[in-house]
Write a protein that holds these residues in place. Structure first.
Motif, PDB file in Angstrom:
ATOM      1  N   LEU A  22      25.934 -15.025  -2.181  1.00  0.00           N
ATOM      2  CA  LEU A  22      26.886 -15.358  -3.248  1.00  0.00           C
ATOM      3  C   LEU A  22      27.433 -14.098  -3.918  1.00  0.00           C
ATOM      4  O   LEU A  22      26.729 -13.091  -4.011  1.00  0.00           O
ATOM      5  CB  LEU A  22      26.197 -16.233  -4.305  1.00  0.00           C
ATOM      6  N   GLY A  35      30.956 -18.543  -2.883  1.00  0.00           N
ATOM      7  CA  GLY A  35      30.185 -18.598  -1.653  1.00  0.00           C
ATOM      8  C   GLY A  35      31.069 -19.169  -0.558  1.00  0.00           C
ATOM      9  O   GLY A  35      32.074 -19.847  -0.860  1.00  0.00           O
ATOM     10  N   ALA A  42      25.079 -21.621   1.762  1.00  0.00           N
ATOM     11  CA  ALA A  42      25.708 -20.879   0.656  1.00  0.00           C
ATOM     12  C   ALA A  42      26.090 -21.851  -0.463  1.00  0.00           C
ATOM     13  O   ALA A  42      25.873 -21.573  -1.645  1.00  0.00           O
ATOM     14  CB  ALA A  42      26.939 -20.125   1.163  1.00  0.00           C
TER      15      ALA A  42
END
Ligand code: TXA
Ligand code: MG
Length: 308
Positions: A22, A35, A42
């Motif tokens: 991230l 993300g 993610a």
């Protein structure tokens, strides 16, 4: 860790995103927690970091309407709004394409998807360099005040890579518009007003039983201290957050805009709430009334949720 502005930071951040990590990035509204929107892990990490309810879907950031076409069915109204307001503080809720590679977790299992093309040059450089659609809710713990400075993000997420982008120019989250066959509904009031949209789309009110922004039902934008709005008297335990040239109900250490300018007030609202929240001597916050017009609509919306 705050990454200074520049091409090297963009490359570093893009590499992190491609690995499924991230990165917080600035936009013209507030900082986002980004993300890879096509990577379930993610996206799950975003929900976990924010402690965000899984039923509350994320905005997907794209460079332009052409890119958006890979993820959603674009209607003539979507093109029309994108032509006038993108890049900028407008999020469009559209029907998700069957072939969309966006993580279903990001849209919380809904058959719609929220898309926005940000205008901030750092956000755009990141989208370009990573060549990824970026899931990006505001970079704050769920329910708390949105970040308008890199340092706000760092306080909440000290281990996160954060792209420096200065103070966000608008300071309030994007307007969210739901587009359907019947017309357009404003789900979240923001910098783009209903009156701005009216020339381009048929605006219809959203009925309660219809699909709504799941995030809009929650207490939100909240400082950890009690917040009271529309005050004309100041209680002994309260610190005043003033607006305009006066008269004031008490001593003024914080004024959203001494000249009564709503654009200035919007850009300073979250930073002042962050600061009041941090000051040990401040026990409760009392905000003077803000006119219910223009950007004042969005300011009052955020204050109402923060006071809830
Ligand atoms: O300005 C902004 O919009 C910032 C910057 C970073 O882009 N982002 C932001 O994201 O405010 P977030 O996640 O804090 O707010 C997204 C809002 C939520 O109220 C969410 O419920 C709504 O958009 N939303 C997202 N996808 C939706 C969908 N498919 N249908 C209805 N509402 C949706
Ligand atoms: Mg948010």
């Amino acid at each position: 860790m705050i990454l200074p502005q520049g091409a090297e930071s963009i490359r570093k951040a893009a590499a992190l995103l491609r690995e499924g990590k991230l990165v917080a990035f600035p936009s013209e509204t507030v900082y986002g927690l980004g993300g890879d929107a096509t990577n379930d892990q993610a996206v799950a990490a975003i929900f976990a970091a924010k402690d965000r309810p899984r039923f509350n879907p994320l905005i997907i950031h794209v460079l332009d309407i052409e890119k958006a076409g890979a993820y959603a069915d674009l209607t003539p109204e979507a093109y029309q709004l994108a032509r006038h307001f993108w890049p900028g503080p407008l999020t469009l809720i559209l029907k998700r394409k069957d072939s969309s590679p966006i993580s279903r977790l990001a849209s919380a299992g809904l058959d719609t998807i929220a898309l926005r093309a940000p205008a901030h040059p750092v956000a755009r450089a990141l989208l370009e360099e990573s060549a990824l659609p970026l899931a990006g809710p505001s970079a704050n713990p769920s329910g708390r005040i949105s970040p308008t400075l890199a340092s706000h993000v760092e306080e909440a997420f000290p281990h996160l890579a954060i792209l420096e982008g200065g103070a966000t120019s608008i300071g309030l989250e994007s307007s969210v518009v739901y587009l359907s066959d019947r017309g357009a509904s404003l789900l979240r009031v923001g910098p783009i007003l209903a009156e701005d949209l009216a020339p381009y789309v048929h605006l219809i009110p959203m009925e309660a039983k219809e699909i709504r922004s799941p995030g809009q039902t929650l207490r939100h934008y909240a400082p950890s201290k009690p917040l009271r709005m529309n005050v004309s008297d100041l209680r002994p335990e309260e610190t005043l957050l003033a607006f305009g040239p006066g008269p004031f109900p008490g001593p003024v250490a914080y004024n959203l805009s001494p000249s009564g300018d709503l654009t200035e007030a919007a850009s300073r609202l979250f930073a002042m709430l962050h600061e009041l929240d941090h000051r040990a001597e401040v026990r409760a916050i009392a905000v003077m009334s803000i006119p219910e017009v223009g950007l004042g609509l969005a300011i009052n919306d955020r204050l109402r949720r923060g006071a809830a």
